[in-house]
Motif scaffolding. Structure first.
Motif, PDB file in Angstrom:
ATOM      1  N   TYR A 142       0.776  -1.310   0.006  1.00  0.00           N
ATOM      2  CA  TYR A 142      -0.034   0.037   0.143  1.00  0.00           C
ATOM      3  C   TYR A 142       0.859   1.272   0.004  1.00  0.00           C
ATOM      4  N   GLY A 191      -9.619  -1.028   2.263  1.00  0.00           N
ATOM      5  CA  GLY A 191     -10.379  -1.896   1.529  1.00  0.00           C
ATOM      6  C   GLY A 191     -11.209  -1.537   0.354  1.00  0.00           C
ATOM      7  N   LEU A 209      -2.572   0.058  -4.258  1.00  0.00           N
ATOM      8  CA  LEU A 209      -2.499  -1.179  -3.688  1.00  0.00           C
ATOM      9  C   LEU A 209      -1.811  -2.248  -5.096  1.00  0.00           C
ATOM     10  N   ARG A 269     -11.609  -6.648  -4.299  1.00  0.00           N
ATOM     11  CA  ARG A 269     -12.176  -7.000  -3.063  1.00  0.00           C
ATOM     12  C   ARG A 269     -12.150  -8.463  -2.929  1.00  0.00           C
ATOM     13  N   ASN A 329      -8.566 -10.184  -3.412  1.00  0.00           N
ATOM     14  CA  ASN A 329      -7.146  -9.836  -2.674  1.00  0.00           C
ATOM     15  C   ASN A 329      -7.353  -9.313  -1.105  1.00  0.00           C
ATOM     16  N   ILE A 330      -8.677  -9.198  -0.931  1.00  0.00           N
ATOM     17  CA  ILE A 330      -8.855  -8.275   0.588  1.00  0.00           C
ATOM     18  C   ILE A 330      -9.814  -9.309   1.308  1.00  0.00           C
ATOM     19  N   PRO A 334      -6.519 -14.225   0.920  1.00  0.00           N
ATOM     20  CA  PRO A 334      -6.099 -13.120   0.153  1.00  0.00           C
ATOM     21  C   PRO A 334      -4.631 -12.426   0.624  1.00  0.00           C
ATOM     22  N   VAL A 371      -4.597  -9.385   1.607  1.00  0.00           N
ATOM     23  CA  VAL A 371      -4.694  -8.475   2.874  1.00  0.00           C
ATOM     24  C   VAL A 371      -5.949  -8.843   3.621  1.00  0.00           C
ATOM     25  N   LEU A 393      -8.093  -7.012   6.691  1.00  0.00           N
ATOM     26  CA  LEU A 393      -8.615  -5.744   7.432  1.00  0.00           C
ATOM     27  C   LEU A 393      -9.381  -6.063   8.389  1.00  0.00           C
TER      28      LEU A 393
END
Length: 227
Positions: free
Chosen positions: A2, A52, A64, A81, A84-85, A160, A162, A164
């Motif tokens: 990031y 996100g 990102l 999203r 990857n998140i 993912p 990432v 959060l």
């Protein structure tokens, strides 16, 4: 991973303009574990939403892996999203009519994974958080800590890059808070995740390798020597 550059988020409230984020510059590397702390209304959750792709900045860049999330179409942002998140929230956000396994499977549906593989991956993810015997249980049949474990499994089943987490221990007592943090930290290491967490809890913040403090939309970041 990031790179945030001069990220600003303004809201209009009546005749007033609220600066939820006021020129945020922040770098978060691959595999980092960053805790974001600050007073209510200081901009913590707004910043997490930017990371996100759940909200867009008024100005600035949220990059990102070389892609500015703020400039993506809604369709491409949804794809980022989905792939990857992973998200974990204070309120668990489980579907009450679905079993633990079915709740975890919902994260795989947008990826086009077939039903048999979805079931297998969901079962594996639940076992990884200590719920291998609870696959067929509904949320109402589980404790708060168990429900949060289901939510963690759902966030990570798609593998993912990432993770959060927005106050993931906020609805839990102290003992269960420590259990959930142990799970999150173990999975962060095992999966090589970039893990970013918002919390009010100073006990959690003290243990983070990096701590970002946000007040009135401005951020300061320091390394935690004792973490």
């Amino acid at each position: 991973m990031y790179e945030l550059k001069n990220v600003t988020k303004r809201y209009t409230r009546g005749n007033d303009t609220v600066h939820a984020l006021d020129g945020i510059d922040l770098t978060i590397g691959d595999g980092d574990r960053l805790v974001i702390q600050g007073p209510t209304g200081g901009g913590k959750s707004t910043l997490l939403q930017m990371l996100g792709g759940l909200d867009r900045p008024t100005d600035g860049e949220v990059v990102l892996d070389g892609t500015d999330l703020a400039k993506l179409s809604e369709a491409r942002l949804t794809k980022v999203r989905s792939e990857n998140i992973g998200f974990v929230f204070q309120s668990f956000n489980l579907i009450p009519t679905l079993t633990a396994q079915e709740n975890v499977e919902t994260a795989l549906v947008p990826l086009g994974i077939k039903a048999k593989e979805r079931r297998e991956l969901a079962a594996e993810a639940l076992k990884s958080v200590g719920l291998g015997e609870r696959l067929s249980h509904l949320p109402s049949e589980m404790s708060g800590g168990q429900q949060q474990r289901v939510a963690i499994a759902r966030a990570l089943v798609k593998r993912p890059k990432v993770l959060l987490a927005d106050e993931p221990t906020g609805n839990l007592d102290e003992g269960m808070r420590d259990e959930i943090m142990d799970v999150l930290e173990r999975l962060w290491k095992e999966h090589g995740l970039t893990f970013i967490m918002v919390t009010h809890d100073s006990a959690i913040a003290k243990k983070a390798p990096r701590l970002a403090t946000i007040r009135k939309g401005r951020i300061t970041v320091r390394e935690n020597a004792g973490a």
